[in-house]
Design an enzyme around this catalytic site. Structure first.
Site, PDB file in Angstrom:
ATOM      1  N   CYS A  18       3.800   5.891   0.984  1.00  0.00           N
ATOM      2  CA  CYS A  18       3.933   6.149  -0.451  1.00  0.00           C
ATOM      3  C   CYS A  18       5.340   5.744  -0.895  1.00  0.00           C
ATOM      4  CB  CYS A  18       3.678   7.617  -0.787  1.00  0.00           C
ATOM      5  SG  CYS A  18       4.881   8.737  -0.046  1.00  0.00           S
ATOM      6  N   CYS A  21       8.117   7.709   0.595  1.00  0.00           N
ATOM      7  CA  CYS A  21       8.482   7.280   1.960  1.00  0.00           C
ATOM      8  C   CYS A  21       9.535   6.182   1.882  1.00  0.00           C
ATOM      9  CB  CYS A  21       7.252   6.740   2.706  1.00  0.00           C
ATOM     10  SG  CYS A  21       5.934   7.924   2.931  1.00  0.00           S
ATOM     11  N   ASP A 428      -0.345 -21.988 -17.126  1.00  0.00           N
ATOM     12  CA  ASP A 428      -0.250 -23.316 -16.526  1.00  0.00           C
ATOM     13  C   ASP A 428      -1.163 -24.237 -17.353  1.00  0.00           C
ATOM     14  OD1 ASP A 428       0.033 -25.413 -14.544  1.00  0.00           O
ATOM     15  OD2 ASP A 428      -1.961 -24.849 -13.868  1.00  0.00           O
ATOM     16  N   ASP A 630      -3.510 -21.722 -11.455  1.00  0.00           N
ATOM     17  CA  ASP A 630      -4.588 -22.007 -10.501  1.00  0.00           C
ATOM     18  C   ASP A 630      -4.130 -22.757  -9.261  1.00  0.00           C
ATOM     19  OD1 ASP A 630      -4.100 -24.517 -11.730  1.00  0.00           O
ATOM     20  OD2 ASP A 630      -6.129 -25.164 -11.214  1.00  0.00           O
TER      21      ASP A 630
END
Length: 744
Positions: A18, A21, A428, A630
């Protein structure tokens, strides 16, 4: 006097589950003598440390991290592989734990809810619940203890506290029921509540781990673009050698279909090279003596020799890999809302539970201790985090399912949560706004023709079928379906950089660029002048088909925009979202596409790093940026963006980096994805509101606030039922998402 030496290294970390942590690891490493700065990246499970090597060794850093229950992989050879193996093993273990937890929990729930009068029911439930909590769910208790050691509390603290207290209370009631019988009270047990909470919360953890396990796949695929061996040219001839042995100045041979191994300059031969991973443009680029070539780009039909200029970590591909890693790690891990809530909620609940016990001991009279204990446990049971823990994951799960039904694949819940805040979209061009493949948009024939049009069309087709030029494929694809005759040409010759020529019978024919026409003094019919001017203004490529004297036909080639692109961009602009286009193509083509798509802001001739820098600039200006692309060339920008969306027909690497993928590659799904995010986040907020209202009302009643007024003391069994009801209300509210409409 020279400044002290500082070394900066990035080490993989294992065991973090988490954001808290990550904070623990970071604070521990920063506390070590000799460490200048440590930054933990929860997303990539790593820590970047700047330290004085003469003061502290990496083994010392490792020991400090191990002291708080995590581990640091300091082995520079295969560190990432060891981390990936550890993550994979942890994921497998988590799946096994959930499987066993569910198998053991089902009979506990059946006994607790249906077969309460079964002989030795409490003992059976206790025996089944113990392994669910302390074997399958042991990490909740371990992580909670870690948080306590650092003065923090999170969701794990709440889970461990409520389930642990409920279990211990139930064990006490199982072995010592007379403690409650003496004052005339019934000793209830809550084994089923404890085990169900563990199972539900573990399912949420499994979803998180599943998303994390795929974070490195994009990097692996980028690394895979570089070949392992190269063909080295030596005084003794050609020799295959390992890529790692290539030095600057070495001469290398690249054959048809091979990937270029390092960056360099062509010194002999010519070919067309697919550089779409860098530029995003589908048309291969001609390479001849003096031209630069880049690692990972794909050589097509020709072969050439080149001199290595950049090798190893200095190549453009290596820089892209490094920048993608940095971009993935640049976003500081935001602590989950529920963890933030739990950090405040846990101490408050503990305080209320202790105050209720203290209040009963002071003012409770004859049965002060028993009723005080009962009130304290009831507070902890009713404050069980089941509804709180389910609030986010159930809405996310339903939202992800709703997206999948509409062709929107969501890989990362963080992307879904953040998308509703997007106020800038970066697109793009090739394959995103446009179709990503050159096609013939117009073919015009002169009149009158010197011979049959069908015959000339067959000659044109035959010539383009022989050509190696990337645009030839577009002409072949256009002519072939309508060509009813065939032509056997002879004397085919490729005219580098200009076009091709061939003979049919006694006639010589040419196909190529305006440069070829000019060189040969071939006449362009006046009827074509206006059409050619218009096509060039639209940034279309014009190919001329001629005999020795006159132009017979012109073919216009372009990468047309997709049918829904303009409508999607218009919709985004109506929502107040700024839309930008970035492309590796030239300014003229970029301007033409931007105008057709309705985009006001665009950048042309951009490299992958330019795209990422542009997004950083927008983010620095306070924008929440969604990047849509892409190609491999978009991967760095996708990783940098707040929300990354890939086209389903794009490269695997783009889809791996992106948090959201549009299956149909239709931009009209982008507004739908943003709408889905808005609906999902609204549902999460509603869930958290109801979970809190329930606790706000239930906890004071559980503590006994009504007892002095009307003698009412909440039964822990009713508290358990109320807890289940709150969970049911959260799940039901999340399921409403399934029936929402994504069209605006």
């Amino acid at each position: 006097m020279s400044a002290p030496q500082i070394t900066t290294l990035t080490f993989p970390v294992t065991g973090m589950t988490c954001a808290a942590c990550a904070a623990s690891v970071e604070s521990m490493v920063n506390a070590q003598k000799g460490v200048e700065k440590a930054e933990v990246n929860y997303a990539t499970q790593s820590v970047k440390v700047s330290y004085h090597p003469d003061v502290i060794h990496p083994s010392g850093l490792q020991q400090s991290v191990q002291s708080v229950g995590y581990d640091l992989i300091i082995d520079t050879e295969g560190g990432k592989e060891k981390q990936a193996e550890a993550q994979q093993n942890h994921f497998k273990q988590l799946k096994q734990n959930i499987t066993w937890a569910i198998i053991l929990t089902v009979p506990v729930v059946l006994i607790g809810m249906v077969f309460m009068d079964l002989p030795y029911a409490n003992y059976i439930m206790m025996a089944l619940t113990a392994p669910v909590l302390f074997i399958a769910g042991k990490n909740f208790f371990i992580n909670a203890w870690k948080q306590v050691q650092h003065g923090r509390a999170n969701m794990d603290t709440l889970v461990a506290m409520s389930t642990g207290i409920a279990f211990l209370f139930s064990v006490f009631n199982t072995f010592f029921p007379e403690f409650w019988h003496r004052p005339g009270m019934h000793p209830h047990v809550y084994f089923e509540a404890a085990s169900v909470v563990i199972v539900f919360i573990m399912l949420g953890k499994l979803l998180e781990e599943n998303a994390k396990s795929n974070t490195s796949s994009a990097i692996k695929k980028l690394i895979g673009l570089q070949p392992n061996t190269v063909m080295l040219i030596t005084a003794q001839g050609e020799k295959e050698t390992a890529i790692a042995e290539v030095q600057i100045g070495d001469r290398l041979l690249v054959r048809p279909g091979e990937k270029i191994p390092v960056d360099g300059v062509v010194d002999e031969g010519s070919s067309f090279v697919d550089e779409s991973m860098i530029t995003g443009e589908p048309v291969a680029v001609e390479k001849k003596t003096g031209d630069r070539v880049f690692t990972g780009t794909l050589n097509q039909k020709g072969s050439f020799r080149f001199t290595a200029e950049k090798v190893g970590g200095a190549t453009l591909l290596a820089q892209i890999i490094r920048l993608v890693q940095d971009a993935q790690g640049s976003k500081a891990p935001v602590q989950k809302l529920v963890d933030k809530i739990a950090g405040i909620f846990v101490p408050i609940v503990l305080l209320i539970a202790l105050l209720s016990l203290g209040g009963w001991l002071l003012f409770g009279g004859q049965h002060a201790l028993t009723q005080g204990l009962l009130a304290m446990v009831t507070v902890l049971v009713i404050a069980c985090p089941c509804a709180l823990g389910l609030a986010t994951p159930t809405a996310i799960m339903v939202g992800i399912g709703k997206g999948a039904e509409n062709g929107i694949l969501i890989k990362d819940a963080e992307g879904l949560e953040l998308a509703h805040r997007v106020n800038a979209v970066v697109l793009d061009k090739t394959g995103t706004i446009t179709q990503g493949k050159p096609v013939v948009t117009k073919l015009l024939w002169t009149t009158p023709l010197p011979t049959d049009q069908q015959q000339l069309q067959a000659i044109f087709l035959a010539m383009e079928q022989e050509s190696e030029h990337p645009l030839a494929e577009a002409i072949v694809a256009y002519l072939k379906p309508n060509c009813k005759t065939s032509a056997r040409i002879s004397g085919f010759n490729s005219l580098t950089g200009r076009g091709v020529q061939a003979s049919f019978g006694d006639e010589i024919y040419f196909a190529g660029s305006h440069k070829l026409i000019k060189e040969r003094n071939i006449v362009i019919p006046a009827e074509f002048n206006a059409a050619i001017s218009t096509l060039l203004d639209q940034a279309k490529t014009v190919i001329y088909f001629t005999d020795q004297d006159n132009v017979l036909a012109i073919a216009a080639i372009a990468d047309p925009i997709k049918s829904g692109s303009a409508a999607a961009i218009s919709q985004l602009k109506k929502q107040g979202i700024d839309v930008y286009m970035l492309t590796g193509d030239n300014v003229q083509t970029a301007a033409a596409i931007a105008k057709e798509a309705g985009i006001d802001h665009f950048e042309a001739d951009t490299m992958p790093s330019d795209k990422a820098d542009f997004i950083k600039k927008l983010q620095a200006g306070g924008k929440i940026v969604a990047m849509i692309g892409d190609g491999i060339n978009d991967s760095q920008a996708l990783a940098q963006a707040d929300v990354s969306i890939a086209m389903g027909k794009g490269s695997d690497i783009a889809m791996d980096v992106a948090k959201i993928t549009l299956v149909s590659s239709d931009l009209q799904h982008v507004p739908k994805a943003l709408r889905l995010s808005k609906l999902t986040v609204r549902t999460i907020r509603q869930n958290l509101f109801w979970a809190f209202i329930y606790n706000l009302i239930g906890i004071p009643i559980a503590a006994g606030i009504l007892f002095p007024i009307n003698g009412f003391l909440l039964n822990p069994m009713i508290a358990g039922a109320a807890m289940a009801l709150s969970s049911l209300s959260v799940v039901s509210n999340s399921l409403r998402l399934k029936f929402s409409k994504l069209n605006l």
